[in-house]
Design an enzyme around this catalytic site. Structure first.
Site, PDB file in Angstrom:
ATOM      1  N   ASP A 173      -0.695  -0.511  -4.543  1.00  0.00           N
ATOM      2  CA  ASP A 173      -2.087  -0.083  -4.438  1.00  0.00           C
ATOM      3  C   ASP A 173      -2.148   1.231  -3.660  1.00  0.00           C
ATOM      4  OD1 ASP A 173      -4.799   0.180  -4.103  1.00  0.00           O
ATOM      5  OD2 ASP A 173      -5.075  -1.720  -3.037  1.00  0.00           O
ATOM      6  N   LYS A 229       0.836  -1.196   0.000  1.00  0.00           N
ATOM      7  CA  LYS A 229       0.000   0.000   0.000  1.00  0.00           C
ATOM      8  C   LYS A 229       0.867   1.240   0.000  1.00  0.00           C
ATOM      9  CE  LYS A 229      -3.908  -2.212   0.532  1.00  0.00           C
ATOM     10  NZ  LYS A 229      -5.071  -2.050  -0.356  1.00  0.00           N
ATOM     11  N   GLU A 254      -6.621 -12.473  -5.542  1.00  0.00           N
ATOM     12  CA  GLU A 254      -6.150 -11.559  -4.505  1.00  0.00           C
ATOM     13  C   GLU A 254      -6.365 -12.264  -3.176  1.00  0.00           C
ATOM     14  OE1 GLU A 254      -7.855  -7.599  -4.230  1.00  0.00           O
ATOM     15  OE2 GLU A 254      -6.364  -7.081  -2.711  1.00  0.00           O
ATOM     16  N   ASP A 284     -15.249  -6.451  -7.892  1.00  0.00           N
ATOM     17  CA  ASP A 284     -15.375  -7.227  -6.658  1.00  0.00           C
ATOM     18  C   ASP A 284     -16.725  -7.960  -6.716  1.00  0.00           C
ATOM     19  OD1 ASP A 284     -14.439  -6.809  -3.297  1.00  0.00           O
ATOM     20  OD2 ASP A 284     -16.232  -7.891  -3.923  1.00  0.00           O
ATOM     21  N   GLU A 322     -12.427  -1.892  -7.995  1.00  0.00           N
ATOM     22  CA  GLU A 322     -13.157  -2.361  -6.812  1.00  0.00           C
ATOM     23  C   GLU A 322     -14.252  -1.392  -6.377  1.00  0.00           C
ATOM     24  OE1 GLU A 322      -9.345  -2.112  -4.481  1.00  0.00           O
ATOM     25  OE2 GLU A 322     -10.720  -1.601  -2.879  1.00  0.00           O
ATOM     26  N   GLU A 352      -2.311   0.340  -8.713  1.00  0.00           N
ATOM     27  CA  GLU A 352      -3.759   0.155  -8.504  1.00  0.00           C
ATOM     28  C   GLU A 352      -4.394   1.393  -7.876  1.00  0.00           C
ATOM     29  OE1 GLU A 352      -4.654  -3.619  -6.734  1.00  0.00           O
ATOM     30  OE2 GLU A 352      -6.334  -2.837  -5.571  1.00  0.00           O
ATOM     31  N   HIS A 361     -11.064  -8.012  -7.371  1.00  0.00           N
ATOM     32  CA  HIS A 361     -10.752  -7.561  -6.015  1.00  0.00           C
ATOM     33  C   HIS A 361     -11.435  -8.519  -5.043  1.00  0.00           C
ATOM     34  CE1 HIS A 361     -11.817  -5.123  -2.371  1.00  0.00           C
ATOM     35  NE2 HIS A 361     -10.546  -4.808  -2.483  1.00  0.00           N
TER      36      HIS A 361
END
Ligand code: CA
Length: 378
Positions: free
Chosen positions: A204, A171, A330, A278, A256, A230, A305
């Site tokens: 991400d 992240k 994922e 997702d 997502e 992402e 996602h």
């Protein structure tokens, strides 16, 4: 008359975390899930899962959408799913309650598979693979740590995950703890150094940036051989997505936060190199499969996602097993007591870092009703 839908119920679960973890938008202090339980007239039960907060979605499942399909034939999954979409749109007008619809849709697919004694992947058109390579999601910001400790702990976690799985995703968005893009790039550099040149690294941002900042960060990510970038910008900023995809060599991933009709625009405008619907948020397996079909027509690979309990993971695995190319699962490695507890057999990766698609009818997982009762909240 054959088997009919008897009852649609929502099952809210909560588990506190001993240590909160953070990403660009917030600190996560507990894990929650809203499962959907559909019981048929012969006693067969199908399970689904809704993305997002329990509040609101629970009432939408139990009081608005659920009663619409009680008494119906559960095998009519797509007709029922489309009816619920229309009911939800008419009720809310400015939004369609896609998380609630998703949970019901997934539960209908599970129920139908069980009634017909076939796996959901067969209902979706047939599995191309029996196991799916997985990438590790995790590497969140640590609570109460200074910057150096963040770098060290996140890098150590990445080393561990890279040894077990095909790829790791970290992240960025350290603005949450008072830093900025410079420290974000340094975090990625430290993790690249830690996992080595061979490891596949994904980044991400959880839409931490505006487009010019994302372009600068993206160029730095290219030099660190990052496979995809992402959610670089907010989901509404389609111009930003399109611009970044044009300006950057690193792949631009996202999806997502997007509804099915938004995916149409994302594809038409060339916003994405990787699409990430997702299943529990986009409208269930019905909607996710349609997004995947559109993605395929635009030559865009789909890597869904996934964030939730084994219900969400199993539903995603069945969809992924049917997708062309070499899709990943994922695979969330961050703390989630629900993920470990609510299935009788938790879903795990094999020695090659691949997660087997559950066999057996429906989603192919058996839920632990005692564990569900333990985590259930009112
Ligand atoms: Ca994400």
């Amino acid at each position: 008359m054959g088997v009919t839908i008897d009852r649609v119920g929502a099952v809210p679960l909560e588990a506190p975390l001993s240590e909160p973890f953070g990403y660009a938008q917030e600190w996560v202090t507990e894990r929650s899930a809203l499962l959907v339980r559909i019981e048929a007239s012969d006693g067969t039960v199908g399970w689904g899962e809704c993305w997002g907060p329990i509040a609101g979605t629970r009432g939408t499942v139990e009081r608005l959408l659920g009663p619409e399909i009680e008494g119906e034939d559960p095998l009519d999954v797509e007709r029922l799913s489309e009816t619920l979409y229309d009911v939800g749109r008419a009720a809310y007008q400015s939004v369609v309650p896609l998380p609630a619809l998703s949970g019901i849709d997934v539960a209908l697919w599970d129920l139908t598979g069980k009634l017909l004694d076939v796996p959901v992947s067969t209902l979706l058109g047939g599995a191309r693979r029996s196991a799916v390579r997985a990438y590790a999601t995790g590497h969140y910001f640590k609570h109460g740590c200074d910057l150096d400790e963040q770098y060290e702990r996140i890098a150590a976690e990445a080393i561990e995950n890279a040894a077990a799985l095909d790829a790791v995703k970290l992240k960025t968005g350290l603005d949450l703890i008072g830093y900025g893009p410079r420290e974000d790039v340094e975090l990625v550099r430290r993790v690249r150094e830690a996992v080595g040149d061979e490891a596949t690294l994904l980044v991400d941002a959880n839409y931490a940036y505006d487009a010019p900042t994302a372009r600068e960060v993206g160029r730095a990510l290219e030099s660190l051989d990052v496979h995809w970038f992402e959610e670089p910008v907010p989901p509404e900023d389609l111009d930003g997505y399109a611009h970044l995809r044009e300006a950057l060599d690193v792949r631009v991933a996202g999806g997502e936060c997007h509804a099915p009709y938004e995916f149409d625009r994302l594809f038409e405008r060339g916003c994405l190199d990787v699409a990430q619907p997702d299943v529990c948020n986009v409208g269930g397996l019905t909607a996710a499969r349609r997004v995947a079909t559109t993605a395929s027509a635009h030559g865009v690979p789909v890597v869904p996602h996934v964030w939730g309990t084994p219900v969400a993971i199993a539903a995603s695995l069945h969809l992924i097993s049917t997708l062309p190319g070499h899709p990943w699962l994922e695979f969330d490695r961050s703390a989630n007591p629900l993920r470990e507890a609510v299935a009788a057999d938790p879903l795990t990766a094999d020695d090659d870092g691949r997660v087997p698609v559950p066999e057996g009818p429906g989603l192919g997982i058996e839920l632990d009703e005692e564990a569900i009762a333990r985590y259930r909240v009112e």
